[in-house]
Design an enzyme around this catalytic site. Structure first.
Site: not given
Lengths: 318, 577
Positions: B337, B184-186, B369
């Site tokens: 993130g 999740e974009d971390a 994206r």
């Protein structure tokens, strides 16, 4: 599985050795050993770095923490570090880190009195111990010593002043990167390149030329006399597969075969200057041995059995 | 105020627009352009500047068009595209974008919402704000310790001076999956990079104390020399003899930063100037309420007067922070993130040249994206560091040479011994074995956003409200997080009754009451007789002890005071007393 020994006898061949740079081959061992050595060099070889800063006067543009952080990152000559104590294990002092066994004191006094900007550098740090001083890059890198004045800490303009006391301590890179003696430690598998000479001879000179140029690094070249494709530098090969793809595109799969020798490694070690690159490797082996000793000692103790009993049973197939 | 007269000849309309702020595009007038001789261009570009931009505007060669006028103009993007119908030519297509969007490299390769997101996010990035930033007295100021200029710049960046006062750092990014803390974009960050100063920031907050001079009765506040010994003196350690915190001192939560006292009586009979010593004062010390367990430093103390001519003392308190798990970062492509985990350098992947990434980004951030610009930025940045020049990525710039083409970038990469596609052969730092795939790795300009977990996260077992004995509300009051009606409904529907019991009572406001089984009203516990008594039955024969939320007991008593009590014995059959 008892009785079977997996012991191997790795060989080291040194190719190039400078104060802050070393290149060597490590043969007859596997990736785990090579990687352990690399990891220990980065994270567990002790050095000395400034750890505590007491600021008396600071009227510079940078704030106290900023300067303290910058001071910490200055490499200090750390030949003594292996024999020094960690300040947390030191019995001779009461933990304030000011004794000769575990710490070194530094002083810095600088004030700008002229209209010209004053650069405060690592040369302005005065050490209480002549064996632990900021690393001097002037002789090794070939800079003109009048120009190169060490690592800039802060710049002062007229009237600004910096006065501080700093204590350097022994530490390891695992706790903070400032204690890491390694600027770069890396290794690669030694490539083994075989040219299929018969197939290569079926190529025209232009095709050979375009084959040689397909590699981003200069691995191959054409012998000007025989017009044969030769391997000039196998280690320049970066495992990019470009030449293999090129061979395939030319309709000649198997033109070259490239393998990674899984038991020989080429190490490149660059030191920050805190300790010599050669000493860095030796210290790393020393630290690794100490760690292995710790494992061996705990192997047959009761605590180890308690701790790893279940795991041990699992490993034995229970 | 600006008034614009607008004629639209084809529709026979004459509009008068009154505009306060007008966004205009500067365009070259095509008729003028033909008369624009080489001589004039030389004069414009020469340093002695005989002709300036304004001269061209005044001379009618360059014209500003607003949105309405643009509707009636036929504008060519480039000189070569102009036909006989064309009325105007763009001076340069990237000027269509303003400051915020101008910072994005290759925005014309991104999906448009990403550029929109970045326009909002660029304003939250920390960096240098101005050359006088350390002389300013902002109420909150976020600064980066080591701001850098982007390796991949645009012309707009140069024009607005973003390369002089940057708001980010060039991080070597490896696009790969690592450890599972990158979902999740971390992003996964390299601890050694953080040790060396990546993402370090200074947060400066201003705290104000007002020294009231003229109360109604002529008295005024006073600032006292601090007590050096005795009770309470340990909280005044950082005060100077003038009663104000000294710059450079480390300030901890609950430390006093101004030792002020106010008169007890501020109204009524006027106190003469010489009688001020005899009046009573009450302490009005101000204590620092910063984050627990962090060392803040008093940076500056400044005096000024507020609008009612009172002396106003401002304390700037500075705090240097290194990134931690949960801090928010973003590239210039609307890809924000949080930091998912921080990992030792030796565990990070490395290349045979010794390059080790500063952070690892998950490749799942790309497909949906569609931020191709970010990929080109990585490629261009990598070519830039390897050959020692800044590459450009201005909007729509390929045609006019303000943006480097991928082909040219790839050529440089190959010349410098990298793969043309920007991918590197990496070894695992944990095992030392080569990774299964080639890794897309290179520098990307990363911004640290000013939302930091330390200021946003919240948990509590803290204070309670006097009346209901329930935890206080809100983060500011160090309060609890409410399990509201809807949350309660969810738990009921799920059947998690023990959880409801625990959240709504045990961890909130448990209370023990005595209930009379006969009359159903609340009694009390008599400490003298060591048993519960029912006051309406005047005995303690049928008393039971039950637990209920204090707020519930409060409701029962309120209802009873309106002569409409709950009779708890009505529930006798339902509950096991």
């Amino acid at each position: 599985m008892e009785g079977v020994s997996y012991q191997r006898f790795p060989k080291v061949k040194i190719r190039e050795l400078k104060d802050d740079y070393a290149k060597f081959e490590l043969r007859d061992t596997d990736a785990s050993m090579a990687n352990a050595l690399r990891r220990v060099m980065i994270a567990e070889v002790p050095t000395i770095a400034i750890d505590l800063v007491e600021i008396e006067v600071n009227s510079s543009v940078l704030n106290d923490e900023f300067i303290a952080h910058r001071l910490g990152l200055i490499p200090l000559t750390s030949e003594r570090a292996m024999s020094m104590r960690f300040s947390r294990d030191c019995d001779a002092c009461d933990g304030d880190g000011q004794c000769e066994f575990c710490s070194v004191e530094f002083h810095l006094r600088a004030k700008c009195m002229t209209d010209q900007t004053l650069d405060v550098t690592s040369k302005d740090l005065y050490s209480s111990d002549h064996t632990v001083v900021p690393v001097d890059f002037t002789d090794s890198a070939g800079y003109d010593s009048s120009e190169q004045r060490g690592i800039i800490i802060v710049k002062l303009r007229r009237g600004q002043e910096l006065r501080l006391r700093a204590i350097a301590r022994k530490g390891i890179g695992k706790d903070h990167a400032k204690w890491s003696p390694a600027a770069t430690v890396t290794f690669m598998y030694e490539p083994e390149i075989h040219i299929n000479e018969d197939m290569m001879e079926t190529l025209t000179l232009e095709e050979k030329q375009s084959f040689v140029e397909s590699s981003p690094t200069r691995v191959f070249d054409i012998d000007p006399n025989t017009q044969q494709v030769v391997v000039v530098d196998p280690e320049a090969y970066t495992y990019d597969d470009e030449v293999l793809k090129k061979a395939e595109a030319m309709g000649k799969p198997g033109l070259v075969e490239i393998y990674a020798k899984e038991d020989s490694f080429i190490f490149t070690v660059e030191s920050t200057g805190a300790i010599k690159a050669s000493q860095l490797v030796l210290n790393a082996i020393e630290v690794l041995k100490q760690k292995l000793d710790a494992v061996r000692l705990s192997e047959d103790t009761v605590e180890a059995d308690d701790q790893f009993g279940e795991l041990g049973a699992h490993m034995r197939g229970g | 105020m600006m008034i614009r007269l607008l004629t639209m000849s084809r529709m026979r309309i004459f509009e008068v627009l009154r505009l306060l702020v007008l966004g205009c595009n500067s365009l070259a007038f095509v008729k003028g352009l033909t008369t624009l001789t080489q001589y004039k261009i030389e004069k414009l570009t020469s340093l002695d500047g005989i002709h300036t931009f304004q001269d061209f505007v005044r001379g009618g060669l360059i014209e500003y068009l607003d949105v309405n006028e643009q509707n009636n103009a036929l504008i060519a993007l480039y000189e070569g595209e102009a036909t006989s119908e064309t009325t105007h030519i763009e001076i340069e297509p990237f000027t269509i974008l303003g400051v915020c969007a101008g910072l994005i490299p290759y925005p014309h390769h991104n999906q448009s919402p990403r550029n929109t997101y970045q326009c909002a996010m660029g304003k939250q990035a920390m960096g240098s704000i101005a050359y006088n930033q350390f002389s300013r007295m902002d109420s909150v100021l976020y600064l980066l310790l080591y701001p850098q200029r982007p390796l991949l710049t645009t012309r707009t960046i140069e024009l607005v001076g973003y390369d002089k006062l940057g708001a980010g750092q060039n991080a070597t990014v490896a696009v790969m999956s690592y450890s599972g803390y990158d979902i999740e974009d971390a992003i996964v960050m390299n601890k050694s990079s953080l040790d060396r100063g990546f993402g370090r920031c200074i947060v400066m907050k201003s705290y104000t104390a007002i020294y009231q001079k003229n109360y109604e009765n002529g008295t005024s506040d006073r600032v006292l020399r601090p007590q050096r010994t005795g009770p309470g003196s340990e909280r005044m350690q950082i005060l100077d003899d003038d009663g104000l915190a000294a710059p450079g001192e480390i300030i901890k939560p609950n430390d006093i930063y101004i030792n002020k006292e106010s008169p007890i009586h501020t109204t009524g009979q006027r106190v003469p100037a010489d009688g001020q010593q005899d009046i009573g004062y009450k302490p009005a010390k101000q204590t620092f309420k910063g984050p627990e367990g962090e060392s803040c430093v008093v940076d500056r103390v400044a005096f000024c007067s507020d609008k009612s001519e009172n002396l106003c003392i401002k304390f700037i308190i500075r705090h240097t922070r290194r990134p931690e798990v949960g801090d928010k970062f973003s590239s210039r492509h609307g890809q924000k993130g949080v930091c998912g985990t921080i990992i030792q350098q030796e565990d990070f992947p490395f290349s045979e040249t010794g390059i080790c990434p500063d952070l690892i980004m998950n490749p799942h951030g790309f497909p949906s994206r569609m931020t191709i610009g970010k990929m080109i930025e990585l490629l261009g940045g990598k070519a830039g560091v390897s050959c020692g020049r800044f590459y450009y990525g201005s909007a729509f710039g390929e045609a006019s040479g303000h943006a480097d083409r991928v082909e040219a970038i790839s050529e440089t990469l190959v010349k410098r011994g990298f793969s043309y596609n920007g991918k590197d052969f990496l070894y695992s730092g944990i095992t030392g074995c080569p990774l299964q795939a080639y890794i897309f790795m290179g520098p990307i300009y990363y911004q640290k956003l000013k939302h930091m977990v330390r200021f946003s996260s919240h948990y509590s077992s803290g204070p309670r409200v006097m009346l209901t004995r329930q935890p206080t509300e809100g983060r500011a009051g160090n309060g609890g997080l409410r399990v509201g009606e809807m949350e309660r409904d969810c738990l009921i529907s799920y059947g998690a009754s023990l959880l409801i019991f625990e959240r709504l009572m045990i961890s909130s406001d448990p209370f023990e009451v005595q209930v009379c089984r006969k009359c159903g009203l609340l009694g009390y516990f008599s400490h003298m007789l060591k048993r519960g008594i029912c006051s309406s039955c005047s005995n303690g024969d049928n008393i039971s002890m039950i637990k209920l939320p204090y707020a519930c007991k409060l409701l029962f008593q309120k209802r009873a005071s309106f002569e409409n009590p709950f009779y708890l014995n009505e529930f006798m059959d339902t509950f096991d007393w």
